[in-house]
Design a protein around this motif. Structure first.
Motif, PDB file in Angstrom:
ATOM      1  N   ASP A  59      16.067 -30.370   0.592  1.00 11.08           N
ATOM      2  CA  ASP A  59      14.807 -30.450   1.339  1.00 11.08           C
ATOM      3  C   ASP A  59      14.004 -31.684   0.932  1.00 11.08           C
ATOM      4  N   GLN A  60      13.996 -32.028  -0.340  1.00 15.55           N
ATOM      5  CA  GLN A  60      13.273 -33.216  -0.791  1.00 15.55           C
ATOM      6  C   GLN A  60      13.874 -34.494  -0.205  1.00 15.55           C
ATOM      7  N   LYS A  61      15.179 -34.578  -0.129  1.00 17.06           N
ATOM      8  CA  LYS A  61      15.815 -35.746   0.479  1.00 17.06           C
ATOM      9  C   LYS A  61      15.455 -35.847   1.962  1.00 17.06           C
ATOM     10  N   ARG A  62      15.390 -34.714   2.635  1.00 17.74           N
ATOM     11  CA  ARG A  62      15.027 -34.727   4.047  1.00 17.74           C
ATOM     12  C   ARG A  62      13.591 -35.204   4.241  1.00 17.74           C
ATOM     13  N   ARG A  63      12.678 -34.782   3.375  1.00 14.53           N
ATOM     14  CA  ARG A  63      11.280 -35.227   3.462  1.00 14.53           C
ATOM     15  C   ARG A  63      11.170 -36.742   3.263  1.00 14.53           C
ATOM     16  N   LYS A  64      11.925 -37.283   2.302  1.00 17.49           N
ATOM     17  CA  LYS A  64      11.873 -38.723   2.051  1.00 17.49           C
ATOM     18  C   LYS A  64      12.401 -39.510   3.243  1.00 17.49           C
ATOM     19  N   CYS A  97       6.307 -30.731   6.674  1.00 16.53           N
ATOM     20  CA  CYS A  97       7.415 -29.786   6.490  1.00 16.53           C
ATOM     21  C   CYS A  97       6.904 -28.540   5.777  1.00 16.53           C
ATOM     22  N   GLU A 106       6.673 -25.552   3.205  1.00 17.38           N
ATOM     23  CA  GLU A 106       7.081 -25.467   1.814  1.00 17.38           C
ATOM     24  C   GLU A 106       8.146 -24.384   1.643  1.00 17.38           C
ATOM     25  N   VAL A 151      16.472 -26.894  -2.633  1.00 16.50           N
ATOM     26  CA  VAL A 151      15.241 -27.662  -2.857  1.00 16.50           C
ATOM     27  C   VAL A 151      15.535 -29.154  -2.875  1.00 16.50           C
ATOM     28  N   LYS A 152      16.605 -29.572  -3.538  1.00 15.48           N
ATOM     29  CA  LYS A 152      16.959 -30.992  -3.576  1.00 15.48           C
ATOM     30  C   LYS A 152      17.294 -31.509  -2.184  1.00 15.48           C
TER      31      LYS A 152
END
Length: 223
Positions: free
Chosen positions: A188-193, A204, A206, A185-186
């Motif tokens: 994936d969040q960095k990739r979204r940012k 992206c 969920e 999850v972490k």
């Protein structure tokens, strides 16, 4: 000068001339050895001394260092190639402990020191498979005791794919499973940012984590 003094002077002159004649005759009779002996060295301003004995150093070096080995030229190829000079006792190629790949240098030992000297002179700067070999004799005092340790053992490369497969498929506890999902999850969040910072409009999907609850402890009654 009186008559007595003249007689004494004549006697002294006769004695001096007689002693001089005797010394000259003895010098002529004695053999003159002007040629120095072979075991002695003449020194300027001093007596002759005996020449020091030269000690012949025996050659006992039988180990050769071989550098810049080409790819595919390993223990069996080295032994087969160097047997044209003489009997080969041992061959070792330096390898990486993890991958087993050659470090492109090795060592070879002959039975006869003269053969080792000839092989080093013939194979140094020898072009082999586009590699210029560097061969030299290693003195016996520089040969390390653990140089030939495990030289007969064939290296088996590590199957990292099999190790990673077992690591991936092993059974994990619930706590380990939660930690793994949190990392995903972490990431994936960095990739979204990073996508938003680049100005790219992309939705992206969920990520849904499936974590099972901890099993309840079952209490057994004494009955």
């Amino acid at each position: 000068m009186g008559a007595k003094a003249k007689k004494a002077l004549k006697k002294n002159m006769k004695k001096i001339t007689a002693s001089a004649a005797a010394s000259s005759s003895s010098q002529l009779a004695a053999p003159q050895n002007t040629k120095p002996s072979a075991d002695f060295l003449p020194l300027e301003g001093g007596p002759a001394r005996k020449a020091p004995a030269t000690k012949t150093i025996e050659n006992k070096a039988t180990v050769l260092y071989i550098g810049r080995l080409p790819h595919g030229f390993y223990e069996t190829e080295i032994e087969a190639f160097f047997t044209q000079f003489g009997t080969v006792k041992r061959v070792r190629v330096a390898r990486n402990k993890k991958t087993g790949k050659s470090k492109h240098f090795g060592f070879i030992q002959f039975e006869d020191p003269e053969v080792a000297e000839i092989a080093a002179g013939a194979m140094n700067d020898y072009l082999l498979l586009e590699h210029m070999l560097q061969v030299r004799v290693i003195p016996p005092e520089d040969v390390k005791p653990n140089l030939w340790k495990g030289f007969k053992c064939q290296y088996k490369p590590v199957d990292w794919v099999q190790i990673e497969r077992k690591q991936h498929n092993k059974e994990r506890t619930l706590e380990e499973h939660r930690k793994m999902l949190n990392k995903v999850v972490k990431r994936d969040q960095k990739r979204r940012k990073r996508i938003e910072a680049a100005g790219i409009e992309y939705q992206c999907p969920e990520l849904v984590g499936n974590t099972q609850p901890l099993p309840k402890k079952i209490k057994f009654s004494e009955d």
